[in-house]
Design a protein around this motif. Sequence first.
Motif, PDB file in Angstrom:
ATOM      1  N   GLY A  43       0.812  -1.217   0.000  1.00  0.00           N
ATOM      2  CA  GLY A  43       0.000   0.000   0.000  1.00  0.00           C
ATOM      3  C   GLY A  43       0.840   1.259   0.000  1.00  0.00           C
ATOM      4  N   ILE A  44       1.876   1.289   0.807  1.00  0.00           N
ATOM      5  CA  ILE A  44       2.735   2.479   0.853  1.00  0.00           C
ATOM      6  C   ILE A  44       3.507   2.639  -0.446  1.00  0.00           C
ATOM      7  N   THR A  45       3.965   1.531  -1.011  1.00  0.00           N
ATOM      8  CA  THR A  45       4.682   1.606  -2.292  1.00  0.00           C
ATOM      9  C   THR A  45       3.786   2.162  -3.383  1.00  0.00           C
ATOM     10  N   VAL A  46       2.558   1.676  -3.470  1.00  0.00           N
ATOM     11  CA  VAL A  46       1.612   2.184  -4.473  1.00  0.00           C
ATOM     12  C   VAL A  46       1.330   3.659  -4.228  1.00  0.00           C
ATOM     13  N   LYS A  50       2.097   6.337  -7.105  1.00  0.00           N
ATOM     14  CA  LYS A  50       0.941   6.817  -7.861  1.00  0.00           C
ATOM     15  C   LYS A  50       0.507   8.235  -7.505  1.00  0.00           C
ATOM     16  N   GLN A  51       0.729   8.665  -6.274  1.00  0.00           N
ATOM     17  CA  GLN A  51       0.240   9.974  -5.864  1.00  0.00           C
ATOM     18  C   GLN A  51       1.386  10.968  -5.761  1.00  0.00           C
ATOM     19  N   GLU A  52       1.032  12.210  -5.954  1.00  0.00           N
ATOM     20  CA  GLU A  52       2.014  13.270  -5.733  1.00  0.00           C
ATOM     21  C   GLU A  52       1.950  13.645  -4.266  1.00  0.00           C
ATOM     22  N   VAL A  53       3.028  13.387  -3.580  1.00  0.00           N
ATOM     23  CA  VAL A  53       3.078  13.714  -2.154  1.00  0.00           C
ATOM     24  C   VAL A  53       4.182  14.737  -1.929  1.00  0.00           C
TER      25      VAL A  53
END
Length: 190
Positions: A43-46, A50-53
């Motif tokens: 989950g953290i890898t995805v 995938k998201q801009e953080v």
Amino acid sequence: MREQSENAWRDSLPKASYFDKSIELVASFDRLMVTLFSALIAGITVMLLKQEVSLWVGASLLLALVSFSLGIGHTLLHVTFTSKMLLLAETLANNTQLVPNAIEGGEPTPHAFARNQAYAQRSFTSQLVFMMIGISFAAISIVIRLWEYAWRAGVIGLAILVVILVIAAMIITWNKTLRRFQPSTMTPSS
């Protein structure tokens, strides 16, 4: 007399193989931890890919990822040391043939059993510590990411805590006051 009470206590226990049940419990816990760590790592890898953080959220999530990875490593160490400990216990208790290379060419001694038991306990504790550290870093990243909502939730939580403490103080004070003014129990004279 003491032996009779001990025997009565032992006879009252249900007939079951507690050793087998404890092995099943430890194995199911280790499977659960491997599944949980794997899901958190995935989950953290995805989320990182995938998201801009922001930089701070990404750093906190990366630290959580490292912590969960170390936790799964310690879970696998726990599986290894527990299996070695059980093989040594079987050899020491029943004089059965030791599985080759079970303890890296060592002799099945009580010292080797105690050493593997200590390693298993240390790795068990470490996997829980890494789980808590990883969850803390993930929570920090959530608070940073959702700061405009997090501070409001924090203020609401603090207000609820203050109300609970005030109510508890009122109840304690009320009970002390009631006890102070209760009539004493005197026996009537005849």
